[in-house]
Design an enzyme around this catalytic site. Structure first.
Site, PDB file in Angstrom:
ATOM      1  N   HIS A 201       0.912  -1.257   0.088  1.00 29.02           N
ATOM      2  CA  HIS A 201       0.103  -0.151   0.101  1.00 29.02           C
ATOM      3  C   HIS A 201       0.897   1.247   0.159  1.00 29.02           C
ATOM      4  CE1 HIS A 201      -3.880  -1.989   1.913  1.00 29.02           C
ATOM      5  NE2 HIS A 201      -3.544  -2.725   0.816  1.00 29.02           N
TER       6      HIS A 201
ATOM      7  N   GLU B 256       0.996   3.725   1.877  1.00 24.52           N
ATOM      8  CA  GLU B 256       1.375   4.301   3.257  1.00 24.52           C
ATOM      9  C   GLU B 256       2.689   3.355   3.603  1.00 24.52           C
ATOM     10  OE1 GLU B 256      -3.165   4.317   3.856  1.00 24.52           O
ATOM     11  OE2 GLU B 256      -1.562   3.479   2.606  1.00 24.52           O
TER      12      GLU B 256
ATOM     13  N   CYS C 143      -6.407   1.845   5.967  1.00 28.76           N
ATOM     14  CA  CYS C 143      -6.861   0.629   6.253  1.00 28.76           C
ATOM     15  C   CYS C 143      -6.239   0.199   7.555  1.00 28.76           C
ATOM     16  CB  CYS C 143      -6.530  -0.320   5.303  1.00 28.76           C
ATOM     17  SG  CYS C 143      -5.089  -1.004   4.986  1.00 28.76           S
TER      18      CYS C 143
ATOM     19  N   CYS D 256      -2.238  -0.718   7.335  1.00 28.35           N
ATOM     20  CA  CYS D 256      -1.697   0.749   7.348  1.00 28.35           C
ATOM     21  C   CYS D 256      -1.454   1.343   8.692  1.00 28.35           C
ATOM     22  CB  CYS D 256      -2.237   1.623   6.230  1.00 28.35           C
ATOM     23  SG  CYS D 256      -1.764   0.822   4.684  1.00 28.35           S
TER      24      CYS D 256
END
Length: 153
Positions: A52, A54, A82, A85
């Site tokens: 992801h 992040e 999410c 993260c």
């Protein structure tokens, strides 16, 4: 430089993800007014569910600082984090998260749950949502609409 400036940098990275066929999410880590980490979504291309934006930005910042802890740093991301993260954000000791669009399906700053508000956690992060929310949200909506159209053909 302000929150909108850094969010625009994250939006630029989100466009990079989109060009690669990834969900357009971008992130930057900022320390003392300087970007020290950059990332964008790449789970498809990397065959990695943890890729992801992040996570990529946190990894980049940690490498650049030579430390897995990022105290005093801010993370700017185009989409509400999410749970995965959020865990990485908390473990890295990020001081502040600024995000653009809310994520009604997996967002953990109140959209689904508010993980950042759990008192029992040993680290707490300041959260600010809604910065350039319309622009961030429109990028995602346009991407998913195009994907649905392509599947329908």
């Amino acid at each position: 430089m302000d929150d909108e400036y850094f969010m625009r940098e994250a939006l630029s990275l989100a466009r990079s993800a989109e060009c690669l066929g990834e969900v357009p999410v971008g992130a930057v880590v900022v320390s003392e007014g300087q970007i020290i980490g950059r990332g964008f979504n790449s789970p498809i291309g990397e065959s990695d569910p943890t890729a992801h934006a992040e996570i990529a930005a946190l990894r980049d910042a940690a490498r650049n600082l030579g430390n897995y802890r990022l105290p005093g740093c801010s993370l700017y991301v185009t989409l509400e984090p999410c749970a995965m993260c959020a865990g990485a954000i908390l473990h890295s000791r990020i001081a502040r998260v600024v995000y653009g669009a809310r994520d009604p399906k997996t967002g953990v700053h109140g959209s689904v749950v508010d993980l950042f508000a759990v008192d029992r956690l040993n680290h707490h992060t300041e959260i600010l949502g809604g910065i350039l929310a319309e622009e961030c949200g429109n990028m995602l909506s346009t991407f998913f609409a195009a994907r649905r159209r392509a599947r329908g053909q």
